[in-house]
Design a protein around this motif. Structure first.
Motif, PDB file in Angstrom:
ATOM      1  N   LEU A 327       0.816  -1.209   0.000  1.00 11.63           N
ATOM      2  CA  LEU A 327       0.000   0.000   0.000  1.00 11.63           C
ATOM      3  C   LEU A 327       0.855   1.266   0.000  1.00 11.63           C
ATOM      4  O   LEU A 327       0.370   2.340  -0.381  1.00 11.63           O
ATOM      5  N   LEU A 328       2.125   1.157   0.395  1.00 13.99           N
ATOM      6  CA  LEU A 328       3.000   2.323   0.359  1.00 13.99           C
ATOM      7  C   LEU A 328       3.246   2.802  -1.069  1.00 13.99           C
ATOM      8  O   LEU A 328       3.562   3.979  -1.278  1.00 13.99           O
ATOM      9  N   PHE A 329       3.125   1.891  -2.030  1.00  8.97           N
ATOM     10  CA  PHE A 329       3.443   2.221  -3.425  1.00  8.97           C
ATOM     11  C   PHE A 329       2.214   2.129  -4.335  1.00  8.97           C
ATOM     12  O   PHE A 329       2.360   2.109  -5.553  1.00  8.97           O
ATOM     13  N   ARG A 330       1.035   2.072  -3.736  1.00 10.04           N
ATOM     14  CA  ARG A 330      -0.164   1.891  -4.560  1.00 10.04           C
ATOM     15  C   ARG A 330      -0.412   3.084  -5.472  1.00 10.04           C
ATOM     16  O   ARG A 330      -0.719   2.922  -6.657  1.00 10.04           O
ATOM     17  N   ASP A 331      -0.288   4.278  -4.965  1.00 10.48           N
ATOM     18  CA  ASP A 331      -0.612   5.458  -5.770  1.00 10.48           C
ATOM     19  C   ASP A 331       0.293   5.602  -6.996  1.00 10.48           C
ATOM     20  O   ASP A 331      -0.208   5.737  -8.119  1.00 10.48           O
ATOM     21  N   PRO A 332       1.624   5.560  -6.861  1.00  9.06           N
ATOM     22  CA  PRO A 332       2.448   5.686  -8.084  1.00  9.06           C
ATOM     23  C   PRO A 332       2.277   4.523  -9.050  1.00  9.06           C
ATOM     24  O   PRO A 332       2.274   4.730 -10.277  1.00  9.06           O
ATOM     25  N   CYS A 333       2.118   3.307  -8.545  1.00 10.30           N
ATOM     26  CA  CYS A 333       1.912   2.161  -9.441  1.00 10.30           C
ATOM     27  C   CYS A 333       0.591   2.286 -10.196  1.00 10.30           C
ATOM     28  O   CYS A 333       0.517   1.989 -11.397  1.00 10.30           O
ATOM     29  N   SER A 334      -0.455   2.705  -9.496  1.00  6.26           N
ATOM     30  CA  SER A 334      -1.751   2.866 -10.150  1.00  6.26           C
ATOM     31  C   SER A 334      -1.699   3.966 -11.204  1.00  6.26           C
ATOM     32  O   SER A 334      -2.315   3.845 -12.270  1.00  6.26           O
ATOM     33  N   ARG A 335      -0.930   5.015 -10.923  1.00  5.53           N
ATOM     34  CA  ARG A 335      -0.803   6.088 -11.911  1.00  5.53           C
ATOM     35  C   ARG A 335      -0.051   5.626 -13.154  1.00  5.53           C
ATOM     36  O   ARG A 335      -0.432   5.949 -14.287  1.00  5.53           O
ATOM     37  N   VAL A 336       1.026   4.854 -12.961  1.00  6.62           N
ATOM     38  CA  VAL A 336       1.771   4.325 -14.110  1.00  6.62           C
ATOM     39  C   VAL A 336       0.883   3.418 -14.950  1.00  6.62           C
ATOM     40  O   VAL A 336       0.819   3.542 -16.181  1.00  6.62           O
ATOM     41  N   ALA A 337       0.180   2.500 -14.288  1.00 11.47           N
ATOM     42  CA  ALA A 337      -0.702   1.593 -15.028  1.00 11.47           C
ATOM     43  C   ALA A 337      -1.823   2.357 -15.718  1.00 11.47           C
ATOM     44  O   ALA A 337      -2.207   2.041 -16.855  1.00 11.47           O
ATOM     45  N   GLY A 338      -2.360   3.388 -15.048  1.00 10.58           N
ATOM     46  CA  GLY A 338      -3.425   4.174 -15.667  1.00 10.58           C
ATOM     47  C   GLY A 338      -2.954   4.908 -16.915  1.00 10.58           C
ATOM     48  O   GLY A 338      -3.678   4.973 -17.914  1.00 10.58           O
ATOM     49  N   GLU A 339      -1.731   5.441 -16.880  1.00 11.92           N
ATOM     50  CA  GLU A 339      -1.202   6.124 -18.063  1.00 11.92           C
ATOM     51  C   GLU A 339      -0.946   5.144 -19.201  1.00 11.92           C
ATOM     52  O   GLU A 339      -1.174   5.469 -20.371  1.00 11.92           O
ATOM     53  N   VAL A 340      -0.479   3.947 -18.873  1.00  9.90           N
ATOM     54  CA  VAL A 340      -0.285   2.923 -19.911  1.00  9.90           C
ATOM     55  C   VAL A 340      -1.623   2.544 -20.539  1.00  9.90           C
ATOM     56  O   VAL A 340      -1.733   2.404 -21.766  1.00  9.90           O
ATOM     57  N   CYS A 341      -2.647   2.405 -19.714  1.00 10.66           N
ATOM     58  CA  CYS A 341      -3.981   2.076 -20.243  1.00 10.66           C
ATOM     59  C   CYS A 341      -4.520   3.203 -21.117  1.00 10.66           C
ATOM     60  O   CYS A 341      -5.179   2.943 -22.138  1.00 10.66           O
ATOM     61  N   LYS A 342      -4.237   4.457 -20.740  1.00 12.34           N
ATOM     62  CA  LYS A 342      -4.672   5.587 -21.577  1.00 12.34           C
ATOM     63  C   LYS A 342      -4.017   5.540 -22.953  1.00 12.34           C
ATOM     64  O   LYS A 342      -4.649   5.844 -23.975  1.00 12.34           O
ATOM     65  N   VAL A 343      -2.737   5.161 -22.986  1.00 12.55           N
ATOM     66  CA  VAL A 343      -2.041   5.056 -24.273  1.00 12.55           C
ATOM     67  C   VAL A 343      -2.686   3.984 -25.141  1.00 12.55           C
ATOM     68  O   VAL A 343      -2.948   4.189 -26.337  1.00 12.55           O
ATOM     69  N   PHE A 344      -2.978   2.834 -24.556  1.00 13.33           N
ATOM     70  CA  PHE A 344      -3.605   1.761 -25.334  1.00 13.33           C
ATOM     71  C   PHE A 344      -5.001   2.150 -25.791  1.00 13.33           C
ATOM     72  O   PHE A 344      -5.418   1.805 -26.911  1.00 13.33           O
ATOM     73  N   ASP A 345      -5.743   2.854 -24.947  1.00 12.94           N
ATOM     74  CA  ASP A 345      -7.080   3.294 -25.359  1.00 12.94           C
ATOM     75  C   ASP A 345      -7.000   4.278 -26.526  1.00 12.94           C
ATOM     76  O   ASP A 345      -7.816   4.223 -27.455  1.00 12.94           O
ATOM     77  N   GLU A 346      -6.016   5.170 -26.498  1.00 20.78           N
ATOM     78  CA  GLU A 346      -5.854   6.122 -27.598  1.00 20.78           C
ATOM     79  C   GLU A 346      -5.436   5.409 -28.879  1.00 20.78           C
ATOM     80  O   GLU A 346      -5.922   5.727 -29.971  1.00 20.78           O
ATOM     81  N   LEU A 347      -4.558   4.413 -28.774  1.00 23.88           N
ATOM     82  CA  LEU A 347      -4.163   3.657 -29.958  1.00 23.88           C
ATOM     83  C   LEU A 347      -5.348   2.886 -30.533  1.00 23.88           C
ATOM     84  O   LEU A 347      -5.540   2.831 -31.752  1.00 23.88           O
TER      85      LEU A 347
END
Length: 526
Positions: A327-347
């Motif tokens: 849980l100490l690293f949940r926020d940055p990991c979720s943000r990285v995964a969310g940005e990767v998902c945004k890239v795939f959605d745009e593609l």
């Protein structure tokens, strides 16, 4: 007493027979209901299946008129059965598959008929006595070379069905010519009926509610991009979810579905690309369809999918980082995964709308999320380097698990090295008693405990896979841009950027991803 026992046995057998009969009757009653529900489910998954079934029924009805109508029957005779066989074999689910089979059947039949006439002419010149020998040798040689030709990769991929038809037609005409006098009329009638069958198939496939392999390949590529995004998102959410509160079954199903859609698509993409190359240019959206570029993009997505599978493997690992540490690293990991998902959605959005992707598809938010993740990991060095205070506790746990010297197994484990050595010895020996079977997992626990791994190392593997995904994003973006250039997609405009910022997405209904493979697997097998 004996009579009483015999009567009880007969009553028991009668009861069993009645129960079996009742159960069989219930199954017979439920069977039609199950079949009807299954048929409805197949139609709901892809309504195009119902349309294809109707087209096949209409085509078979049209070709049966060669038998039913007297003038037509007098023209083609009993050879009308060849037209029926052609419709059954050639008419496929998509227009590209039908064209591929129809052209292969036509070319194979014409080549076989021409060669058969040459062989017949040469056989007549050789005389009646040598005619049978000449025909037999010709059948052997043609069969040998045609079958060997099927192993050539290019022929196997594009013209395998045509070679099979060539071999079949040649043998039928050549062998029957030995007994039939008017071979020319027989061949002409068969060619006519086959041409009629192919014409009906092409009419129903190309002009009556056509289904294009190219469109299926295009939509399946969009589907794979979207499913990869959902799979990555579900992996990260599942990793930071409290397993006690929620077992995450729906999330795991989403992960499995996304991974299968990508990793199992190789044969489907290649078959759709092959059938699509036979289709005419029928769309107004772009000038051409670069089928091989879709295949290359699919290969890049499969390599990316391997990283997603490895990320899912972190969820199933036997050694897990405690939830309090994760849980100490949940926020940055979720943000990285969310940005990767945004890239795939745009593609996926750009391919669906047949336009180039946004120039800012790799935004600064992704770079900031990576920097935050790096800072969060650097702020907790003791978690990854281990703590000296934790070592005595680990040694105490190892001593608690360690068996005594005088036990029945007779195993002493004074150190981590002896733990590993004892494990290797136990793997090499055949376990004969129940005690040893129970002791084996105990030994593995001792070995894992005494190695004193840091509790955060499993999370380090998870975080490194997230970073690896970001590194591989550029390869996927390059392939999508190359696809856009090859297919002449429209340029990215300001209106598209506004639509993305507003969250507007004019998604078209996409067929379920498994439907792209269900039809193609059967076609590729043929």
């Amino acid at each position: 007493m004996a009579l009483t026992g015999t009567a009880d046995d007969s009553k028991g057998k009668n009861t069993k027979c009645k129960l079996l009969t009742k159960d069989s009757m219930e199954k017979m009653v439920r069977l039609p209901v199950k079949l009807w529900l299954s048929a409805l489910e197949v139609g709901r998954e892809d309504p195009r299946r119902l349309i294809h079934a109707l087209k096949v029924g209409v085509a078979l009805t049209l070709v049966s008129l060669l038998y039913l109508l007297e003038p037509l029957f007098e023209g083609v005779g009993r050879n009308a059965m060849w037209a029926v066989m052609t419709v059954v074999v050639v008419l496929e689910f998509t227009a590209g598959a039908t064209l591929c089979k129809g052209v292969n059947r036509g070319i194979g039949t014409l080549c076989a008929a021409s060669l058969a006439f040459v062989i017949e002419f040469m056989a007549e010149k050789s005389g009646r006595a040598c005619r049978g020998v000449f025909i037999g040798v010709s059948v052997f040689l043609v069969g040998f070379f045609a079958t060997y030709l099927r192993f050539v990769p290019y022929i196997k991929r594009n013209y395998d069905y045509g070679v099979v038809i060539f071999l079949l037609t040649f043998n039928l005409i050549t062998v029957s010519s030995y007994r039939v006098q008017n071979v020319l009329r027989l061949t002409r009638d068969r060619l006519t009926t086959i041409a009629i069958g192919c014409g009906i198939c092409l009419f129903m496939s190309l002009l009556v509610l056509p289904k294009w392999s190219g469109e299926d390949l295009h939509n399946s590529t969009v589907y794979k991009l979207e499913m990869l995004a959902r799979s990555i998102e579900a992996c990260v959410n599942e990793y930071f979810r409290d397993q006690i509160q929620d077992d995450g079954k729906s999330s795991k199903d989403q992960i499995y579905k996304g991974c299968r859609a990508v990793l199992d698509s190789k044969s489907s993409d290649e078959s759709l690309a092959l059938f699509g190359s036979w289709e005419p240019r029928h769309s107004r959206h772009c000038y051409s369809f670069p089928w091989q570029q879709y295949v290359k993009l699919g290969a890049v997505l499969r390599h990316f999918g391997y990283t997603a599978v490895a990320l899912h493997g972190c969820l199933e690992s036997e050694i897990q980082t405690p939830l309090s540490v994760r849980l100490l690293f949940r926020d940055p990991c979720s943000r990285v995964a969310g940005e990767v998902c945004k890239v795939f959605d745009e593609l996926a959005r750009s391919i669906r709308n047949r336009r180039h992707c946004s120039p800012n598809v790799l935004s600064d938010h992704l770079h900031e999320a990576l920097q935050d993740l790096n800072s969060a990991i650097r702020s907790q060095p003791r978690l990854f380097l281990g703590s000296k205070k934790a070592r005595p506790a680990a040694n105490e746990r190892a001593e608690d698990w360690r068996p005594q010297k005088n036990t029945s197994a007779g195993v002493a484990l004074p150190s981590a090295m002896s733990d590993i050595t004892s494990l290797q010895e136990w793997r090499g020996k055949r376990v004969e008693s129940t005690e040893r079977k129970v002791l084996r997992p105990t030994l593995s626990r001792i070995a894992i405990t005494s190695l004193e791994f840091s509790e955060a190392l499993p999370f380090a593997a998870f975080a490194s896979l997230l970073v690896e995904m970001v590194a591989r994003l550029e390869l996927v973006i390059e392939e999508v841009e190359e696809l856009g250039r090859a297919a002449n997609f429209k340029e990215f405009s300001q209106a598209d950027e506004i639509a993305i910022e507003m969250g507007f997405d004019d998604k078209k209904p996409c067929v379920n991803g498994k439907d792209f493979q269900s039809h193609v697997v059967h076609q590729a097998a043929e």
